[in-house]
Motif scaffolding. Structure first.
Motif, mmCIF file in Angstrom:
data_model
loop_
_atom_site.group_PDB
_atom_site.id
_atom_site.type_symbol
_atom_site.label_atom_id
_atom_site.label_comp_id
_atom_site.label_asym_id
_atom_site.label_seq_id
_atom_site.Cartn_x
_atom_site.Cartn_y
_atom_site.Cartn_z
ATOM 1 N N ARG A 1 0.801 -1.232 0.000
ATOM 2 C CA ARG A 1 0.000 0.000 0.000
ATOM 3 C C ARG A 1 0.829 1.275 0.000
ATOM 4 N NH1 ARG A 1 -4.453 -0.565 -2.033
ATOM 5 N NH2 ARG A 1 -5.111 1.336 -1.023
ATOM 6 N N ALA A 2 2.006 1.246 0.591
ATOM 7 C CA ALA A 2 2.783 2.473 0.749
ATOM 8 C C ALA A 2 3.052 3.151 -0.585
ATOM 9 C CB ALA A 2 4.089 2.191 1.482
ATOM 10 N N ASN A 3 3.497 2.392 -1.568
ATOM 11 C CA ASN A 3 3.805 2.998 -2.867
ATOM 12 C C ASN A 3 2.562 3.558 -3.546
ATOM 13 O OD1 ASN A 3 6.689 2.883 -3.564
ATOM 14 N ND2 ASN A 3 6.411 0.714 -3.110
ATOM 15 N N LEU A 4 1.425 2.896 -3.395
ATOM 16 C CA LEU A 4 0.190 3.421 -3.986
ATOM 17 C C LEU A 4 -0.175 4.768 -3.378
ATOM 18 C CD1 LEU A 4 -2.001 0.196 -4.146
ATOM 19 C CD2 LEU A 4 -0.781 1.317 -6.021
ATOM 20 N N LEU A 5 -0.010 4.882 -2.071
ATOM 21 C CA LEU A 5 -0.333 6.138 -1.398
ATOM 22 C C LEU A 5 0.641 7.242 -1.762
ATOM 23 C CD1 LEU A 5 -1.298 4.667 2.038
ATOM 24 C CD2 LEU A 5 -2.825 5.700 0.380
ATOM 25 N N LEU A 6 1.834 6.844 -2.175
ATOM 26 C CA LEU A 6 2.827 7.819 -2.584
ATOM 27 C C LEU A 6 2.778 8.078 -4.084
ATOM 28 C CD1 LEU A 6 5.734 6.558 -0.333
ATOM 29 C CD2 LEU A 6 4.232 8.508 0.069
ATOM 30 N N ASN A 7 1.712 7.572 -4.718
ATOM 31 C CA ASN A 7 1.455 7.791 -6.143
ATOM 32 C C ASN A 7 2.496 7.158 -7.063
ATOM 33 O OD1 ASN A 7 -0.973 9.207 -5.795
ATOM 34 N ND2 ASN A 7 0.173 11.052 -5.307
ATOM 35 N N CYS A 8 3.107 6.073 -6.633
ATOM 36 C CA CYS A 8 4.011 5.329 -7.503
ATOM 37 C C CYS A 8 3.190 4.309 -8.284
ATOM 38 C CB CYS A 8 5.074 4.593 -6.695
ATOM 39 S SG CYS A 8 6.250 5.661 -5.868
ATOM 40 N N THR A 9 3.375 4.266 -9.569
ATOM 41 C CA THR A 9 2.720 3.240 -10.359
ATOM 42 C C THR A 9 3.415 1.913 -10.083
ATOM 43 O OG1 THR A 9 4.171 3.548 -12.265
ATOM 44 C CG2 THR A 9 2.166 4.912 -12.171
ATOM 45 N N PRO A 10 2.733 0.783 -10.312
ATOM 46 C CA PRO A 10 3.381 -0.511 -10.035
ATOM 47 C C PRO A 10 4.725 -0.678 -10.740
ATOM 48 C CG PRO A 10 1.042 -0.830 -10.421
ATOM 49 C CD PRO A 10 1.337 0.622 -10.724
ATOM 50 N N GLU A 11 4.832 -0.120 -11.941
ATOM 51 C CA GLU A 11 6.086 -0.238 -12.683
ATOM 52 C C GLU A 11 7.210 0.568 -12.051
ATOM 53 O OE1 GLU A 11 3.167 0.819 -14.102
ATOM 54 O OE2 GLU A 11 2.609 -1.122 -14.891
ATOM 55 N N GLU A 12 6.856 1.566 -11.236
ATOM 56 C CA GLU A 12 7.854 2.432 -10.627
ATOM 57 C C GLU A 12 7.909 2.270 -9.114
ATOM 58 O OE1 GLU A 12 6.657 6.291 -11.917
ATOM 59 O OE2 GLU A 12 7.502 6.047 -13.900
ATOM 60 N N SER A 13 7.422 1.157 -8.602
ATOM 61 C CA SER A 13 7.439 0.947 -7.159
ATOM 62 C C SER A 13 8.846 1.114 -6.626
ATOM 63 C CB SER A 13 6.923 -0.441 -6.812
ATOM 64 O OG SER A 13 5.548 -0.522 -7.070
#
Length: 120
Positions: free
Chosen positions: A38-50
């Motif tokens: 969840r952390a990367n999603l909340l930080l607006n990172c796309t899955p490709e840029e996690s």
């Protein structure tokens, strides 16, 4: 301390009743899942840029995984976010009204000014 990420964890878990229960029952598993998924999603990172560069520090992860709100306070987590989430999780365990809030206050009573910096 990655206070922003800790505060985002507290904020997002508190706003989802299912996550509140999951965190109450399996704190370490919930923290690990949230940090990984969840952390990367909340930080607006796309899955490709996690990214793995922004994660919890060991002390933060341990405090979150053990429901140690005293350590979270000392680390600079926002006390309102900590209090509201822990009320949602533990108020039901107290017989008296405001029981958890009173416990929270008692356990933090020895903390003096200046309080830890809560800016992110």
């Amino acid at each position: 301390m990655s206070k922003y990420l800790v505060n985002k964890f507290l904020f997002t878990v508190d706003r989802d009743p299912d996550l509140v229960e999951r965190y109450r029952e399996d704190p370490a598993g919930t923290v690990a899942w949230w940090e990984a998924e969840r952390a990367n999603l909340l930080l607006n990172c796309t899955p490709e840029e996690s990214s793995t560069w922004l994660g919890f520090e060991d002390a933060e992860r341990k405090a979150l995984a053990t429901h140690d709100y005293l350590a979270l306070f000392d680390l600079g987590a926002h006390p309102f976010l900590t209090l509201t989430l822990f009320i949602a999780m533990f108020e039901r365990d107290h017989a008296e009204p405001l029981g958890f809030q009173l416990e929270y206050a008692r356990r933090l009573a020895d903390r003096g000014l200046p309080y830890p910096d809560i800016t992110t």
